[in-house]
Design an enzyme around this catalytic site. Sequence first.
Site, PDB file in Angstrom:
ATOM      1  N   HIS A   9       5.726  10.111  -4.223  1.00  0.00           N
ATOM      2  CA  HIS A   9       5.610   9.266  -3.040  1.00  0.00           C
ATOM      3  C   HIS A   9       4.274   9.499  -2.330  1.00  0.00           C
ATOM      4  CE1 HIS A   9       6.724   8.356   1.300  1.00  0.00           C
ATOM      5  NE2 HIS A   9       7.002   7.222   0.686  1.00  0.00           N
ATOM      6  N   HIS A  51      -1.120   3.764   3.670  1.00  0.00           N
ATOM      7  CA  HIS A  51       0.265   3.406   4.015  1.00  0.00           C
ATOM      8  C   HIS A  51       0.362   2.469   5.209  1.00  0.00           C
ATOM      9  CE1 HIS A  51       4.142   3.863   6.108  1.00  0.00           C
ATOM     10  NE2 HIS A  51       4.621   3.786   4.887  1.00  0.00           N
TER      11      HIS A  51
HETATM   12  O1  G3P Z   1       8.140   2.372  -0.957  1.00  0.00           O
HETATM   13  C1  G3P Z   1       9.198   3.281  -0.913  1.00  0.00           C
HETATM   14  C2  G3P Z   1       9.011   4.030   0.317  1.00  0.00           C
HETATM   15  O2  G3P Z   1       7.701   4.489   0.254  1.00  0.00           O
HETATM   16  C3  G3P Z   1       9.214   3.139   1.491  1.00  0.00           C
HETATM   17  O3  G3P Z   1       8.816   3.721   2.622  1.00  0.00           O
HETATM   18  O4  G3P Z   1       7.338   3.679   4.537  1.00  0.00           O
HETATM   19  O5  G3P Z   1       6.991   5.376   2.786  1.00  0.00           O
HETATM   20  O6  G3P Z   1       6.392   2.999   2.378  1.00  0.00           O
HETATM   21  P1  G3P Z   1       7.303   3.935   3.077  1.00  0.00           P
HETATM   22 CA    CA Z   2       5.894   2.766   0.103  1.00  0.00          CA
END
Ligand code: G3P
Ligand code: CA
Length: 311
Positions: A9, A51
């Site tokens: 992530h 992000h």
């Molecule tokens: O894309 C999956 C997860 O990353 C969603 O949350 O806010 O970290 O993009 P975010």
């Molecule tokens: Ca994401």
Amino acid sequence: MEAFTVIAHRGASGYLPEHTLEGAAMAHAMGADFIEQDVVLTRDRSLIVLHDLFLDAVTDVADRFPDRCRDDGRHYAIDFDLKDIRTLRVNERRQTNGKAAFPSRFPVDSNIFRVPTLDEEIILIQGMNQSTGRDTGLYIEPKSPAWHLREGADIMKDLLTVLSHHGYHSRSDKVRVQSFDDQALKRARNDLKTELTLVQLIGDNSWRESDTDFDYLLTDAGLREVSSYADGIGPWLLQVVQFNGPTGQAGFTSLVEQAHQHGLFVHAYTLRSDQLPKEMNDFDQALRFLLEHSGLDGIFTDFPDRITKLS
Ligand code: G3P
Ligand code: CA
């Protein structure tokens, strides 16, 4: 059954600042199946790996360009050309008060990282795939497609163009395109005619992530509709696991089972050792519980090595 999919992530973001090339390289070395990229557009229409729509939480933009914020005090990437963004330094994520969002992670004042373009990150991952013999994939989220359209920019179309330039065309290619915006995914599949694997992210309506009605998507009819344009879903972890009763005993919703009935894979977000649900106090224990009982096909995690070392 396919092996459990580990998605790094925002890179190996538990160890290095999110969405840096260094963090992506670390995630690759840790054996993640996919590395996640959130992407936004610059004023001159380059896709950068970031992000937030704005640069404030992870760069020194406010110090460097104090006069270029909008009325809300934020510096939006789409108001800057790539050449300006290239001069910024990336830091570990800060809260609005300037303190580290994750205090035990990489120091916030490192001053050594840069904002990568999506092109650069693809070159890095494809290069490491060649040199290591691994086949690590891309798991890309074009951020807020509807917001970009209101700004006069078509982020989904631009993303599919960049992916095509790098050889990603078909469902068998190791790339996933994910979005909270159901209209953007439907358009990608039906109008832009992409054959890539698409993932419908599911949040909570209260987050106002998009105009998508997540309550509806979580119903059987909603999941059936998702299966007409997407291949998988990405729910929030707490839409899969629930803690019940005074002891907070963990159980599961029917979401994974229902999604599987509609032929959808399920990759939940986000497992973090330093931000576990309050009822879970140990990462390895939580992970084992999920692996053995949840039925999930994969998970987004800031700590990919904590999962890949198990296999
Ligand atoms: O894309 C999956 C997860 O990353 C969603 O949350 O806010 O970290 O993009 P975010
Ligand atoms: Ca994401």
